[in-house]
Scaffold this motif. Structure first.
Motif, PDB file in Angstrom:
ATOM      1  N   UNK A  50       0.603  -1.126  -0.081  1.00  0.00           N
ATOM      2  CA  UNK A  50       0.026  -0.084   0.018  1.00  0.00           C
ATOM      3  C   UNK A  50       0.747   1.368   0.098  1.00  0.00           C
ATOM      4  N   UNK A  51       2.082   1.341   0.785  1.00  0.00           N
ATOM      5  CA  UNK A  51       3.050   2.442   0.952  1.00  0.00           C
ATOM      6  C   UNK A  51       3.526   2.408  -0.687  1.00  0.00           C
ATOM      7  N   UNK A  52       3.843   1.269  -1.438  1.00  0.00           N
ATOM      8  CA  UNK A  52       4.478   1.338  -2.521  1.00  0.00           C
ATOM      9  C   UNK A  52       5.842   1.390  -2.407  1.00  0.00           C
ATOM     10  N   UNK A  53       6.144   0.680  -1.316  1.00  0.00           N
ATOM     11  CA  UNK A  53       7.742   0.469  -0.907  1.00  0.00           C
ATOM     12  C   UNK A  53       8.137  -1.145  -1.111  1.00  0.00           C
ATOM     13  N   UNK A  54       7.369  -1.852  -1.315  1.00  0.00           N
ATOM     14  CA  UNK A  54       7.995  -3.125  -1.673  1.00  0.00           C
ATOM     15  C   UNK A  54       9.150  -3.755  -0.768  1.00  0.00           C
ATOM     16  N   UNK A  55       9.108  -3.463   0.293  1.00  0.00           N
ATOM     17  CA  UNK A  55      10.145  -4.138   1.259  1.00  0.00           C
ATOM     18  C   UNK A  55       9.821  -5.346   1.765  1.00  0.00           C
ATOM     19  N   UNK A  56       8.636  -5.873   1.744  1.00  0.00           N
ATOM     20  CA  UNK A  56       8.275  -7.489   2.212  1.00  0.00           C
ATOM     21  C   UNK A  56       7.917  -8.226   1.244  1.00  0.00           C
ATOM     22  N   UNK A  57       8.473  -9.519   0.972  1.00  0.00           N
ATOM     23  CA  UNK A  57       8.167 -10.160  -0.035  1.00  0.00           C
ATOM     24  C   UNK A  57       6.827 -10.528  -0.193  1.00  0.00           C
ATOM     25  N   UNK A  58       6.127 -10.927  -1.190  1.00  0.00           N
ATOM     26  CA  UNK A  58       4.771 -11.458  -1.345  1.00  0.00           C
ATOM     27  C   UNK A  58       4.407 -12.432  -0.275  1.00  0.00           C
ATOM     28  N   UNK A  59       3.179 -12.134   0.439  1.00  0.00           N
ATOM     29  CA  UNK A  59       2.904 -13.043   1.595  1.00  0.00           C
ATOM     30  C   UNK A  59       1.711 -13.474   1.700  1.00  0.00           C
ATOM     31  N   UNK A  60       1.025 -14.667   1.568  1.00  0.00           N
ATOM     32  CA  UNK A  60      -0.169 -14.728   1.753  1.00  0.00           C
ATOM     33  C   UNK A  60      -0.546 -15.805   2.795  1.00  0.00           C
TER      34      UNK A  60
END
Length: 235
Positions: free
Chosen positions: A71-81
């Protein structure tokens, strides 16, 4: 990112082995979809050690950290489900980031070109109240910014309503948080995205908004006030 998340959501999960040094049960798995596959880390709720300050179900915080990062547009966390994998039950499933084993301490010392990404990660940790940012929880791998994207992993101990920031990233203490980062955080003062809020308690959502307000009003990074604000082990 959306494609990677889809693979994690719908792919067949095959357990390859258990991570020996993890404090909670964690498994390396292969996720196989019709047109793609990847490695991932599965952390089931059933394998969590009891904690006095966090309720069971750390997968909620892993997922919330990813959603907020996106949401922040930072993509600092890998995709997680969130997935249920037999015979373990429900847990978090996070895409594995292929890396050469480098982590925060040596990278901080030898790669000044990565410092802006490290500072952004420090702001993220302040925002989510990360209680466990070890050096080994910072990896370098393929990502939105190219082959040397800084990722943060292991966010099960985040979002507590009480101040609990514990990290190794103190090198930017007293440095300003740039306007571009502040602008992304500011909307959180008024409202937290529904997908994130649904994974947290009302007091935790209120505390997240308060931390966002602090970053907006006082746009600089803090310094540690005691040794308790350093995780152990450091790596």
């Amino acid at each position: 990112m959306k494609h990677q998340e889809d693979v994690l959501d719908r792919g067949e999960v095959r357990v390859l082995g258990q991570l020996a040094e993890s404090s909670n049960a964690a498994f390396l798995v292969e996720v196989l979809a019709d047109d793609d596959s990847c490695w991932a880390i599965f952390k089931p709720e059933a394998g969590e050690q009891p904690l006095h300050d966090f309720e069971p179900g750390l997968w909620r915080r892993e997922r919330a950290a990813y959603l907020l990062s996106q949401w922040l547009g930072w993509s600092v966390v890998p995709p997680t489900v969130v997935r249920s994998v037999e015979p373990f039950g429900i847990g978090s499933l996070q895409r594995y980031i292929d890396n050469d084993g480098s982590h925060y301490f040596p990278l901080m010392e030898t790669r000044p070109d990565l410092h802006p990404q490290f500072l952004r990660l420090a702001v993220f940790d302040l925002l989510v109240n990360n209680t466990d940012r070890k050096s080994g929880h910072v990896v370098l791998g393929e990502g939105p910014s190219g082959p040397e994207h800084v990722w943060g992993i292991d966010h099960g101990l985040c979002f507590h309503q009480d101040p609990k920031l514990r990290t190794v990233i103190w090198d930017f203490a007293h440095e300003a948080v740039g306007a571009e980062l502040v602008d992304r955080v500011e909307p959180l003062v008024d409202a937290v995205p529904g997908g994130v809020a649904a994974l947290l308690t009302e007091p935790e959502v209120a505390a997240l908004r308060a931390r966002a307000s602090r970053i907006v009003r006082l746009p600089w990074l803090p310094e540690p006030r005691s040794h308790y604000q350093f995780p152990w082990p450091l790596v």
